[in-house]
Design an enzyme around this catalytic site. Sequence first.
Site, PDB file in Angstrom:
ATOM      1  CB  ALA A   1      -0.930   0.001   1.214  1.00 24.74           C
TER       2      ALA A   1
ATOM      3  NE  ARG B   1      13.045   6.661   0.934  1.00 25.11           N
ATOM      4  CZ  ARG B   1      13.677   5.669   1.567  1.00 25.11           C
ATOM      5  NH1 ARG B   1      14.995   5.613   1.571  1.00 25.11           N
ATOM      6  NH2 ARG B   1      12.991   4.724   2.187  1.00 25.11           N
TER       7      ARG B   1
ATOM      8  CB  THR C   1       4.007  -2.896   8.646  1.00 29.20           C
ATOM      9  OG1 THR C   1       4.569  -2.675   9.957  1.00 29.20           O
ATOM     10  CG2 THR C   1       4.954  -2.315   7.614  1.00 29.20           C
TER      11      THR C   1
ATOM     12  N   GLY D   1       5.529  -6.341  -0.837  1.00 31.46           N
ATOM     13  CA  GLY D   1       5.436  -6.191  -2.297  1.00 31.46           C
ATOM     14  C   GLY D   1       6.639  -5.524  -2.920  1.00 31.46           C
TER      15      GLY D   1
ATOM     16  CG  ASN E   1      13.072   1.769   0.354  1.00 35.80           C
ATOM     17  OD1 ASN E   1      11.882   1.545   0.594  1.00 35.80           O
ATOM     18  ND2 ASN E   1      14.048   1.126   0.953  1.00 35.80           N
TER      19      ASN E   1
ATOM     20  CB  SER F   1      17.864  -4.897 -57.633  1.00 40.30           C
ATOM     21  OG  SER F   1      18.736  -5.943 -57.305  1.00 40.30           O
TER      22      SER F   1
ATOM     23  NE  ARG G   1      13.981  -2.621 -67.115  1.00 38.89           N
ATOM     24  CZ  ARG G   1      14.796  -3.608 -66.795  1.00 38.89           C
ATOM     25  NH1 ARG G   1      14.857  -4.034 -65.547  1.00 38.89           N
ATOM     26  NH2 ARG G   1      15.561  -4.168 -67.697  1.00 38.89           N
TER      27      ARG G   1
HETATM   28  C1  UD1 Z   1       9.756  -2.448   7.978  1.00 38.82           C
HETATM   29  C2  UD1 Z   1       9.851  -3.054   9.376  1.00 38.82           C
HETATM   30  C3  UD1 Z   1      11.327  -3.139   9.775  1.00 38.82           C
HETATM   31  C4  UD1 Z   1      12.087  -3.960   8.769  1.00 38.82           C
HETATM   32  C5  UD1 Z   1      11.890  -3.409   7.386  1.00 38.82           C
HETATM   33  C6  UD1 Z   1      12.467  -4.351   6.359  1.00 38.82           C
HETATM   34  C7  UD1 Z   1       7.858  -2.309  10.564  1.00 38.82           C
HETATM   35  C8  UD1 Z   1       7.303  -1.360  11.546  1.00 38.82           C
HETATM   36  N1  UD1 Z   1       9.156  -2.199  10.306  1.00 38.82           N
HETATM   37  O1  UD1 Z   1      10.228  -1.135   8.054  1.00 38.82           O
HETATM   38  O2  UD1 Z   1      11.442  -3.753  11.049  1.00 38.82           O
HETATM   39  O3  UD1 Z   1      13.461  -3.981   9.108  1.00 38.82           O
HETATM   40  O4  UD1 Z   1      10.490  -3.263   7.082  1.00 38.82           O
HETATM   41  O5  UD1 Z   1      12.403  -3.793   5.090  1.00 38.82           O
HETATM   42  O6  UD1 Z   1       7.148  -3.161  10.072  1.00 38.82           O
HETATM   43  N2  UD1 Z   1       3.131  -0.763   3.972  1.00 38.82           N
HETATM   44  C9  UD1 Z   1       1.783  -0.786   3.784  1.00 38.82           C
HETATM   45  N3  UD1 Z   1       1.005   0.023   4.543  1.00 38.82           N
HETATM   46  C10 UD1 Z   1       1.512   0.844   5.497  1.00 38.82           C
HETATM   47  C11 UD1 Z   1       2.900   0.857   5.677  1.00 38.82           C
HETATM   48  C12 UD1 Z   1       3.694   0.029   4.906  1.00 38.82           C
HETATM   49  O7  UD1 Z   1       1.274  -1.492   2.937  1.00 38.82           O
HETATM   50  O8  UD1 Z   1       0.728   1.533   6.135  1.00 38.82           O
HETATM   51  C13 UD1 Z   1       3.978  -1.636   3.143  1.00 38.82           C
HETATM   52  C14 UD1 Z   1       4.922  -0.858   2.268  1.00 38.82           C
HETATM   53  O9  UD1 Z   1       4.331  -0.566   1.014  1.00 38.82           O
HETATM   54  C15 UD1 Z   1       6.096  -1.780   2.144  1.00 38.82           C
HETATM   55  C16 UD1 Z   1       6.064  -2.584   3.434  1.00 38.82           C
HETATM   56  O10 UD1 Z   1       4.781  -2.422   3.964  1.00 38.82           O
HETATM   57  O11 UD1 Z   1       5.949  -2.698   1.094  1.00 38.82           O
HETATM   58  C17 UD1 Z   1       7.126  -2.081   4.433  1.00 38.82           C
HETATM   59  O12 UD1 Z   1       6.848  -0.778   4.765  1.00 38.82           O
HETATM   60  P1  UD1 Z   1       8.004   0.287   5.021  1.00 38.82           P
HETATM   61  O13 UD1 Z   1       7.392   1.572   5.346  1.00 38.82           O
HETATM   62  O14 UD1 Z   1       8.976   0.228   3.914  1.00 38.82           O
HETATM   63  O15 UD1 Z   1       8.641  -0.333   6.343  1.00 38.82           O
HETATM   64  P2  UD1 Z   1      10.067  -0.010   6.927  1.00 38.82           P
HETATM   65  O16 UD1 Z   1      10.037   1.278   7.597  1.00 38.82           O
HETATM   66  O17 UD1 Z   1      11.075  -0.238   5.882  1.00 38.82           O
HETATM   67 CA    CA Z   2      11.155  -0.320   3.473  1.00 38.42          CA
END
Ligand code: UD1
Ligand code: CA
Length: 456
Positions: A10, A15, A79, A101, A225, A404, A439
Amino acid sequence: MQITTIILAAGKGTRMRSELPKVMHKIAGKSLLEHVYQTSKQIPGNAIKVVIGHGADFIREKLSYLDVCWVEQLEQLGTGHAVQQAAGQIGDDDIVLVVYGDVPLLKFSTLQNLLGLSSQESLALLTVNLDNPTGYGRIIRDGNGRVQKIVEQKDATPSELAITEVNTGIMAVNGQKLKKWLAQLGNNNAQGEYYLTDVVAMAATDGVLVSTCQPQTGNEVLGVNNRLQLSGLERLFQQGQAEMLMEQGVTLRDPLRFDLRGTITQLGQDIEIDVNVILEGEIKLGNNVSIGANTQIKNAVIGDNVEIFANCVIEDAVVGANSRIGPFARLRPGTVLAKEAHIGNFVELKNAIVAENSKINHLSYIGDANVGSHVNIGAGTITCNYDGVNKSRTVIGDGAFIGSSSQLVAPVTVGANATIGAGSTITKDCPDNQLTLARSKQVTLSGWQRPVKKDA
Ligand code: UD1
Ligand code: CA
């Protein structure tokens, strides 16, 4: 054991600086999300839920073929909140597998290991040791090595930041337990988010064992990212594919300059591929095929002993055994060459069926045509297949010789063993075995004098 996989997708991917949702960016011609989906799909009986938010409609439409249940997360509150959106679809006795994802290189064997470690009574967590753990959640263990909790970078103390074992985010856990813990999540942390990682501390508090395993290499759990990371993962993925092909006996002149954006569904022996070759879609390659530098081949069948020289573009085409293509040839969709074809430089074929042993060696356009066997098409021949409104076919019989710089204005048929004089514009059918010319006659004017410059 019912496996339910939740793919988190989601996030916006700020970035990436892109209109496109992050998980729709591609590696090897396939979106990040499709990579994760296809790996997860290998788990038998897996019920896959994908949590989408940013660009949800777009993703659902573009990837409507996926056998998944889409779950929408309207606001990205973390998450834990993301997984919560799918809670209604989690059975009490399911093993819930959470994957990301935007982590596309994860291997099926790693998921199998994690699932093998999981049980209804424990939580299995995929961790990895990184030289530079910056940005990741740290794995906190007690004196006996038992996992106690995960602390996010932004919430960590200096001593916790020194820990190099990090959370990949990928875990497998009993459905009922997960739902209970999700309901207890708070957002009292540095980012004000509902962290999925907090369920690990809850498991420890409830006396549920947290077991861990690691992937074969850290590359598998790298996330995307930004575009720099995207290109890095593309290369890692391509290197993996190149190594697999070399193990299967393919010579790659330089594995770092090879791209496969699809699948090779048939691979012969002793194939040689020069630098900067791109293979896309579904490709079949026979024995002893050689492909020259800078050639792009998409959805094609290439027969045994075919030589493709440098700088060719081949799409939706079949090339028969022992044929020679290029350099600088373009085979467009619908081209079917029987064996022993010679297609030379600056020749374009489209929707053309060419029987065996025929040659089109220089500077020609052959479109919407049936060309017989043992035909020789001279340099600069054009099938005029389009009258501005409709397309028509040109039929050339076996053994014909097209002089040709001829134009064959379709619909038109050139008979078997017919000869067309060079420079002809053919608008009517030509009989078998005869010479046809269209021709203007050559004349010489006797007594003609070159003009001379007038005096100023
Ligand atoms: C997360 C983990 C961290 C881990 C890292 C590995 C948590 C709190 N932290 O951090 O411990 O080391 O991944 O990469 O889980 N997403 C959603 N909805 C949201 C937030 C995120 O679908 O509300 C999805 C993002 O699209 C992404 C994944 O969850 O695919 C991870 O989210 P991201 O914000 O990248 O987590 P990190 O801060 O990297
Ligand atoms: Ca991440």
